[in-house]
Design a protein around this motif. Structure first.
Motif, PDB file in Angstrom:
ATOM      1  N   ILE A  64       0.841  -1.202   0.000  1.00  0.00           N
ATOM      2  CA  ILE A  64       0.000   0.000   0.000  1.00  0.00           C
ATOM      3  C   ILE A  64       0.878   1.255   0.000  1.00  0.00           C
ATOM      4  N   LEU A  65       1.898   1.266   0.869  1.00  0.00           N
ATOM      5  CA  LEU A  65       2.743   2.448   1.021  1.00  0.00           C
ATOM      6  C   LEU A  65       3.570   2.764  -0.218  1.00  0.00           C
ATOM      7  N   ASP A  66       4.107   1.743  -0.894  1.00  0.00           N
ATOM      8  CA  ASP A  66       5.004   1.983  -2.015  1.00  0.00           C
ATOM      9  C   ASP A  66       4.336   2.766  -3.145  1.00  0.00           C
ATOM     10  N   PRO A  67       3.186   2.312  -3.669  1.00  0.00           N
ATOM     11  CA  PRO A  67       2.560   3.120  -4.722  1.00  0.00           C
ATOM     12  C   PRO A  67       2.052   4.466  -4.198  1.00  0.00           C
ATOM     13  N   LEU A  68       1.662   4.520  -2.918  1.00  0.00           N
ATOM     14  CA  LEU A  68       1.221   5.782  -2.329  1.00  0.00           C
ATOM     15  C   LEU A  68       2.375   6.788  -2.317  1.00  0.00           C
ATOM     16  N   ALA A  69       3.560   6.327  -1.944  1.00  0.00           N
ATOM     17  CA  ALA A  69       4.732   7.206  -1.933  1.00  0.00           C
ATOM     18  C   ALA A  69       5.026   7.735  -3.336  1.00  0.00           C
ATOM     19  N   ASP A  70       4.922   6.846  -4.322  1.00  0.00           N
ATOM     20  CA  ASP A  70       5.145   7.272  -5.714  1.00  0.00           C
ATOM     21  C   ASP A  70       4.144   8.339  -6.125  1.00  0.00           C
ATOM     22  N   LYS A  71       2.874   8.118  -5.805  1.00  0.00           N
ATOM     23  CA  LYS A  71       1.823   9.068  -6.184  1.00  0.00           C
ATOM     24  C   LYS A  71       2.048  10.409  -5.493  1.00  0.00           C
ATOM     25  N   ILE A  72       2.383  10.378  -4.214  1.00  0.00           N
ATOM     26  CA  ILE A  72       2.587  11.619  -3.460  1.00  0.00           C
ATOM     27  C   ILE A  72       3.730  12.434  -4.069  1.00  0.00           C
ATOM     28  N   LEU A  73       4.850  11.773  -4.347  1.00  0.00           N
ATOM     29  CA  LEU A  73       6.002  12.492  -4.913  1.00  0.00           C
ATOM     30  C   LEU A  73       5.714  13.015  -6.313  1.00  0.00           C
ATOM     31  N   LEU A  74       5.120  12.188  -7.155  1.00  0.00           N
ATOM     32  CA  LEU A  74       4.845  12.637  -8.518  1.00  0.00           C
ATOM     33  C   LEU A  74       3.799  13.746  -8.546  1.00  0.00           C
ATOM     34  N   LEU A  75       2.709  13.565  -7.805  1.00  0.00           N
ATOM     35  CA  LEU A  75       1.675  14.610  -7.806  1.00  0.00           C
ATOM     36  C   LEU A  75       2.198  15.912  -7.212  1.00  0.00           C
ATOM     37  N   SER A  76       2.996  15.814  -6.159  1.00  0.00           N
ATOM     38  CA  SER A  76       3.596  17.019  -5.577  1.00  0.00           C
ATOM     39  C   SER A  76       4.457  17.732  -6.601  1.00  0.00           C
ATOM     40  N   SER A  77       5.253  16.954  -7.325  1.00  0.00           N
ATOM     41  CA  SER A  77       6.123  17.530  -8.357  1.00  0.00           C
ATOM     42  C   SER A  77       5.305  18.186  -9.457  1.00  0.00           C
ATOM     43  N   TYR A  78       4.261  17.493  -9.915  1.00  0.00           N
ATOM     44  CA  TYR A  78       3.449  18.030 -11.010  1.00  0.00           C
ATOM     45  C   TYR A  78       2.695  19.287 -10.592  1.00  0.00           C
ATOM     46  N   VAL A  79       2.180  19.303  -9.379  1.00  0.00           N
ATOM     47  CA  VAL A  79       1.475  20.503  -8.904  1.00  0.00           C
ATOM     48  C   VAL A  79       2.448  21.674  -8.805  1.00  0.00           C
ATOM     49  N   MET A  80       3.604  21.439  -8.193  1.00  0.00           N
ATOM     50  CA  MET A  80       4.563  22.535  -8.027  1.00  0.00           C
ATOM     51  C   MET A  80       5.125  23.014  -9.368  1.00  0.00           C
ATOM     52  N   LEU A  81       5.434  22.085 -10.263  1.00  0.00           N
ATOM     53  CA  LEU A  81       5.963  22.489 -11.571  1.00  0.00           C
ATOM     54  C   LEU A  81       4.900  23.221 -12.392  1.00  0.00           C
ATOM     55  N   THR A  82       3.649  22.909 -12.154  1.00  0.00           N
ATOM     56  CA  THR A  82       2.559  23.642 -12.804  1.00  0.00           C
ATOM     57  C   THR A  82       2.453  25.049 -12.214  1.00  0.00           C
ATOM     58  N   MET A  83       2.537  25.153 -10.889  1.00  0.00           N
ATOM     59  CA  MET A  83       2.473  26.463 -10.242  1.00  0.00           C
ATOM     60  C   MET A  83       3.645  27.358 -10.659  1.00  0.00           C
ATOM     61  N   LEU A  84       4.773  26.741 -10.989  1.00  0.00           N
ATOM     62  CA  LEU A  84       5.956  27.498 -11.414  1.00  0.00           C
ATOM     63  C   LEU A  84       5.985  27.712 -12.929  1.00  0.00           C
ATOM     64  N   ASP A  85       4.897  27.357 -13.595  1.00  0.00           N
ATOM     65  CA  ASP A  85       4.752  27.531 -15.052  1.00  0.00           C
ATOM     66  C   ASP A  85       5.734  26.716 -15.887  1.00  0.00           C
ATOM     67  N   HIS A  86       6.123  25.552 -15.381  1.00  0.00           N
ATOM     68  CA  HIS A  86       6.970  24.652 -16.157  1.00  0.00           C
ATOM     69  C   HIS A  86       6.147  23.546 -16.826  1.00  0.00           C
ATOM     70  N   LEU A  87       4.935  23.354 -16.351  1.00  0.00           N
ATOM     71  CA  LEU A  87       4.022  22.367 -16.935  1.00  0.00           C
ATOM     72  C   LEU A  87       2.669  23.020 -17.183  1.00  0.00           C
ATOM     73  N   PRO A  88       1.979  22.586 -18.228  1.00  0.00           N
ATOM     74  CA  PRO A  88       0.639  23.127 -18.456  1.00  0.00           C
ATOM     75  C   PRO A  88      -0.356  22.570 -17.433  1.00  0.00           C
ATOM     76  N   PHE A  89      -1.303  23.412 -17.055  1.00  0.00           N
ATOM     77  CA  PHE A  89      -2.311  23.020 -16.074  1.00  0.00           C
ATOM     78  C   PHE A  89      -3.062  21.767 -16.508  1.00  0.00           C
ATOM     79  N   TRP A  90      -3.403  21.666 -17.795  1.00  0.00           N
ATOM     80  CA  TRP A  90      -4.180  20.527 -18.278  1.00  0.00           C
ATOM     81  C   TRP A  90      -3.442  19.210 -18.103  1.00  0.00           C
ATOM     82  N   LEU A  91      -2.115  19.234 -18.155  1.00  0.00           N
ATOM     83  CA  LEU A  91      -1.357  17.994 -17.951  1.00  0.00           C
ATOM     84  C   LEU A  91      -1.415  17.575 -16.484  1.00  0.00           C
ATOM     85  N   MET A  92      -1.201  18.533 -15.587  1.00  0.00           N
ATOM     86  CA  MET A  92      -1.293  18.229 -14.156  1.00  0.00           C
ATOM     87  C   MET A  92      -2.677  17.699 -13.818  1.00  0.00           C
TER      88      MET A  92
END
Length: 188
Positions: A64-92
């Motif tokens: 349970i923890l392993d995929p949860l950790a992956d999701k948390i790190l990736l989603l955190s990265s995608y949200v922050m990179l979107t907020m910093l205008d490095h990724l488009p909102f629609w992709l996040m």
């Protein structure tokens, strides 16, 4: 007292603990440090899986923890990179919605049918690889001041394609094929 058999779970928990560190570093646009934290998290993901399989330390908690950790790190990265205008909102939004679909689908399915074993498909693994590659390339580009927009753009559309395909594959597997494996008894 913590048993040595819990080492993979402790590594996974430390990976989850890296998410707020990554968020804070990205907030401050510390791209080199963010890249280092992201790479350390990736290495720890491989390490905990290797230790769990090699020494037969697999556990229900770890599954349970392993995929949860992956999701948390990736989603955190995608949200922050979107907020910093490095990724488009629609992709996040696409990436987040797919993950919510998978987690929500799992919770609904297990509440109706009982515990099931989640096994990522090759398409899901490809999607995760593409998502990770995009984060690494963006962080490296920012940290090293590379400017090669075609690589980022190609990866953005590759992530979009694999995210939609992987989400569709999960829906197909659950709703049409109904290929879900019940949880094995005796897992700790």
């Amino acid at each position: 007292m913590v048993s040595i058999s819990q080492l993979p779970n402790l590594i996974t928990i430390s990976r989850i603990a890296l998410a707020p560190v990554l968020i804070l570093l990205l907030k401050d646009q510390e791209y080199a440090a963010s890249l280092a934290v992201f790479v350390i998290a990736g290495v720890s993901d491989g390490l905990d899986g290797f230790i769990a399989k090699r020494f037969h330390f697999e556990s229900r908690l770890g599954s349970i923890l392993d995929p949860l950790a992956d999701k948390i790190l990736l989603l955190s990265s995608y949200v922050m990179l979107t907020m910093l205008d490095h990724l488009p909102f629609w992709l996040m939004l696409t990436v987040a919605f797919r993950d919510l679909l998978i987690v929500g689908g799992y919770l609904v399915y297990t509440s109706m049918v009982g515990p099931v074993q989640m096994r990522p498909s090759w398409l899901s693994k490809l999607n995760t690889f593409m998502q990770i590659a995009l984060v690494i390339v963006i962080l490296a580009q920012q940290a090293l001041h590379w400017v090669y927009p075609p690589a980022i753009e190609a990866l953005i559309y590759a992530v979009l394609l694999t995210t939609v395909a992987s989400g569709g594959h999960y829906l197909w597997t659950w709703l049409v094929v109904k290929e879900v494996e019940p949880m094995k008894e005796g897992r700790g």
